[in-house]
Write a protein that holds these residues in place. Sequence first.
Motif, PDB file in Angstrom:
ATOM      1  N   LYS A 171      -3.754  -9.150   2.089  1.00 38.78           N
ATOM      2  CA  LYS A 171      -4.269  -7.897   2.337  1.00 38.78           C
ATOM      3  C   LYS A 171      -5.621  -7.660   2.529  1.00 38.78           C
ATOM      4  CE  LYS A 171      -4.086  -4.021  -0.244  1.00 38.78           C
ATOM      5  NZ  LYS A 171      -3.391  -2.737  -0.799  1.00 38.78           N
TER       6      LYS A 171
ATOM      7  N   ASN B 281      -5.467   4.690   4.068  1.00 37.06           N
ATOM      8  CA  ASN B 281      -6.015   5.367   2.902  1.00 37.06           C
ATOM      9  C   ASN B 281      -6.787   6.450   3.114  1.00 37.06           C
ATOM     10  OD1 ASN B 281      -4.415   3.043   1.181  1.00 37.06           O
ATOM     11  ND2 ASN B 281      -6.305   1.946   1.977  1.00 37.06           N
TER      12      ASN B 281
ATOM     13  N   LEU C 224      -8.582  -4.957   2.838  1.00 36.54           N
ATOM     14  CA  LEU C 224      -8.990  -3.584   2.465  1.00 36.54           C
ATOM     15  C   LEU C 224     -10.200  -3.145   3.453  1.00 36.54           C
ATOM     16  CD1 LEU C 224      -7.512  -1.064   0.709  1.00 36.54           C
ATOM     17  CD2 LEU C 224     -10.049  -1.034   0.261  1.00 36.54           C
TER      18      LEU C 224
ATOM     19  N   GLY D 198       0.750  -1.113  -0.095  1.00 37.85           N
ATOM     20  CA  GLY D 198      -0.062   0.106  -0.050  1.00 37.85           C
ATOM     21  C   GLY D 198       0.844   1.364   0.139  1.00 37.85           C
TER      22      GLY D 198
ATOM     23  N   SER E 103      -5.587  -0.313   4.813  1.00 37.09           N
ATOM     24  CA  SER E 103      -4.820  -1.474   4.148  1.00 37.09           C
ATOM     25  C   SER E 103      -3.949  -2.271   5.286  1.00 37.09           C
ATOM     26  CB  SER E 103      -3.878  -1.210   3.202  1.00 37.09           C
ATOM     27  OG  SER E 103      -4.807  -0.798   1.945  1.00 37.09           O
TER      28      SER E 103
ATOM     29  N   THR F 165      -0.190   6.821   0.285  1.00 38.43           N
ATOM     30  CA  THR F 165      -0.589   5.297  -0.001  1.00 38.43           C
ATOM     31  C   THR F 165      -1.514   5.496  -1.239  1.00 38.43           C
ATOM     32  OG1 THR F 165      -2.417   6.418   1.428  1.00 38.43           O
ATOM     33  CG2 THR F 165      -1.039   4.535   2.435  1.00 38.43           C
TER      34      THR F 165
END
Lengths: 431, 92
Positions: A188, A230, A190, A47, A235, A104
């Motif tokens: 990952k 973000n 989100l 990220g 992330s 990011t």
Amino acid sequence: MKTNFQAIVVGAGPAGASAALIMARAGLDVALVERGTFPGEKNMFGGVLHRIPALEEVFPDFWERAPLERHIIKKGVTFVTEGSSFSTVIEAGSFDRPPFNGYTIFRPRFDAWLAGEAVKAGATLIARSTVDDVVTRNGGVVGVSVLDRGVLNAPVVIAADGVLSFTAMKAGLRRQTFDPAQMAVGVKALLDLPKGVIDERFGLVRNQGFANEFVGCTSGVRGGAFLYTNYDSLSVGLVFHLASLRTSSKTPYDLLNAFLEQPQVAKMVRGGRLQEYSAHLIPEGGYDMIPELVGSGILVAGDAAALCNATGVHLEGINLAVRSGVLAGQAVIAAHQSGDFSRQGLATYRRLMEESHVLKDLRKCRLAPHMLHNDRIYNDYPELVCGLMEDIYRIDGGPKETLTQLFLKRARKKIGVKNLVADAFSAWRAL
Amino acid sequence: MNIDEIFDFTSFTIDREPHIVLDPQVCAGCDNRGCIHSCPGRCYTWSEAEQKMTFVHDGCLECGTCYVVCHRKAFTRWRYPRGGFGVAYRVT
């Protein structure tokens, strides 16, 4: 469909799109071939995009144009154990002003933007096209074949098709198999979270961002974790060395779940709503993993060339990918001027790479991947650090011990003095 | 977080043809089967009763882990999906 070009770039990620952009701006007729529906569709990473001087040379107002989430002003490292954590954080005023030190981003947006700039400059984007072989004549690469689509011709090909680079393999530039000890896999999640909550929780204003890495949270598997802010999402993910994960009988998603439930981490991600789960390989073998960069009619750039600097302190990839793409593009421009696409004619690329920070950095950090294959880093040291901090601050009515006494008591028990000295030496040598 | 649900949050355009094909003989004779737990997409399952490895390409994240982890070269095919098919990330 047009099938003849002056150059073909396989893969419209950061390396490929940068190469296509540089060549198109110089007037070359370039095909940018991408297997996704659009550039970035297949791409994921942790990220954080580090500052990319190579792109600032092309776009002096890079941070005004690119689709960025937040700029990183705060970087943290956290040692985690089951029940405690110890963090260090650097927040720098200079990171809050242009040129920003890192951002990011979302890859499906960023990569699509960069490839779009290449198209604006005149490159032809050929999406939904999976390259499955190279076309050779007299031992040199003169094109690629696209699955179900036929052949594209050009006197030179840039393989920027990512970490497994089948293009480089088919051209005989990389080995047939990979060593799991040189690869890591990242997973990952989100998580959506309102901007106001992120700002409050992490002490941020405007578009300021926070990037935190974690050690000690991988249940003994060699690896680490990350949490990046973000604009209105987080992330969060983990990275594992494949050689270690393979023999661990633990799954990446269970370890991700355990990380999200670790008490200190759970508070950071509280209220986050899952948006997307993703995974990708990272070439972490460093300098020794780099394949042949140049063949007759072909150059290799980005992840395809294993250009990734993962020393534990530095975690860089896209900046190296962009620089290598730009330099590959410049080498192709030079080859078109001389008309020589042989290995010698394209050797400019190798020379430019040697002169750039890409190979200098990777050579300097050559020992880091070996240093990181040490299980103590991922279990014993985080426990040592967290335990020591607890010892220092705990008040239990008894007389205090000196810091040295506390440290040696813990270190002797946990690591052993001999190991401690050896690890310190190996870290000092590698970094 | 319910781990079983995380796989539902990734989008795919699924091709009829799998892009990865295994030789079941090789998997049956494997002493490691690191693919089963290493695969982030949970695409590999081993049936002890049938002594059979199954790979489901629907949920493949195209990360490459199995390609590197498999030390028996069990793949009769390992390529990326045809253009336009496979995983489709939105915001990662």
